[in-house]
Scaffold this motif. Sequence first.
Motif, PDB file in Angstrom:
ATOM      1  N   GLY A 187     133.864   5.991  31.345  1.00 41.04           N
ATOM      2  CA  GLY A 187     133.557   4.628  31.752  1.00 41.04           C
ATOM      3  C   GLY A 187     134.606   4.098  32.707  1.00 41.04           C
ATOM      4  O   GLY A 187     135.471   4.841  33.172  1.00 41.04           O
TER       5      GLY A 187
ATOM      6  N   ASP B  82     122.081  10.516  31.296  1.00 39.63           N
ATOM      7  CA  ASP B  82     122.250   9.547  32.376  1.00 39.63           C
ATOM      8  C   ASP B  82     123.528   8.721  32.268  1.00 39.63           C
ATOM      9  O   ASP B  82     123.866   7.991  33.175  1.00 39.63           O
ATOM     10  N   VAL B  83     124.256   8.850  31.182  1.00 37.35           N
ATOM     11  CA  VAL B  83     125.505   8.111  30.976  1.00 37.35           C
ATOM     12  C   VAL B  83     126.659   8.917  31.559  1.00 37.35           C
ATOM     13  O   VAL B  83     126.792  10.106  31.277  1.00 37.35           O
ATOM     14  N   PRO B  84     127.515   8.283  32.374  1.00 39.34           N
ATOM     15  CA  PRO B  84     128.671   9.023  32.885  1.00 39.34           C
ATOM     16  C   PRO B  84     129.648   9.344  31.746  1.00 39.34           C
ATOM     17  O   PRO B  84     129.797   8.534  30.827  1.00 39.34           O
TER      18      PRO B  84
ATOM     19  N   PHE C   8     127.756   1.489  29.841  1.00 35.87           N
ATOM     20  CA  PHE C   8     126.636   1.897  30.694  1.00 35.87           C
ATOM     21  C   PHE C   8     125.337   1.230  30.251  1.00 35.87           C
ATOM     22  O   PHE C   8     124.512   0.844  31.074  1.00 35.87           O
ATOM     23  N   ARG C   9     125.153   1.078  28.958  1.00 36.68           N
ATOM     24  CA  ARG C   9     123.932   0.458  28.431  1.00 36.68           C
ATOM     25  C   ARG C   9     124.003  -1.079  28.480  1.00 36.68           C
ATOM     26  O   ARG C   9     123.028  -1.757  28.209  1.00 36.68           O
TER      27      ARG C   9
ATOM     28  N   SER D  73     132.007   4.593  27.116  1.00 32.87           N
ATOM     29  CA  SER D  73     131.209   4.787  28.315  1.00 32.87           C
ATOM     30  C   SER D  73     129.733   4.492  28.063  1.00 32.87           C
ATOM     31  O   SER D  73     129.076   3.810  28.857  1.00 32.87           O
ATOM     32  N   ALA D  74     129.205   4.995  26.952  1.00 30.63           N
ATOM     33  CA  ALA D  74     127.798   4.760  26.617  1.00 30.63           C
ATOM     34  C   ALA D  74     127.546   3.272  26.392  1.00 30.63           C
ATOM     35  O   ALA D  74     126.542   2.726  26.871  1.00 30.63           O
TER      36      ALA D  74
END
Length: 91
Positions: free
Chosen positions: A80, A75-77, A12-13, A8-9
């Motif tokens: 993912g 801020d990362v959900p 997201f990035r 997810s991180a």
Amino acid sequence: MFNDRLRSARIFRGYTLQKTADALGLSLRAIQKYEGGEREPNLSLLVEMADFFDVPTDFLLGRDVYLCSLGVSVDVPPEGPPRRPKPQKSP
């Protein structure tokens, strides 16, 4: 849970698997194994990953209750996008 948070991180990035592997000094296959849940990082690599994605280590470890108790938001959900299904092997 770690593998889902790592994926997810990364997504997201906006990092590819290869960019992540290169930045962390790992092979592409190693990152794939971390995201696939086949491997878990040692402590120093966990810290490097958290620094690279700019998230707390507790986020990667799924310690949301602890983070909330400190008033920390990320801020990362936590999850993912859905993973693609693995192809079925024929008998």
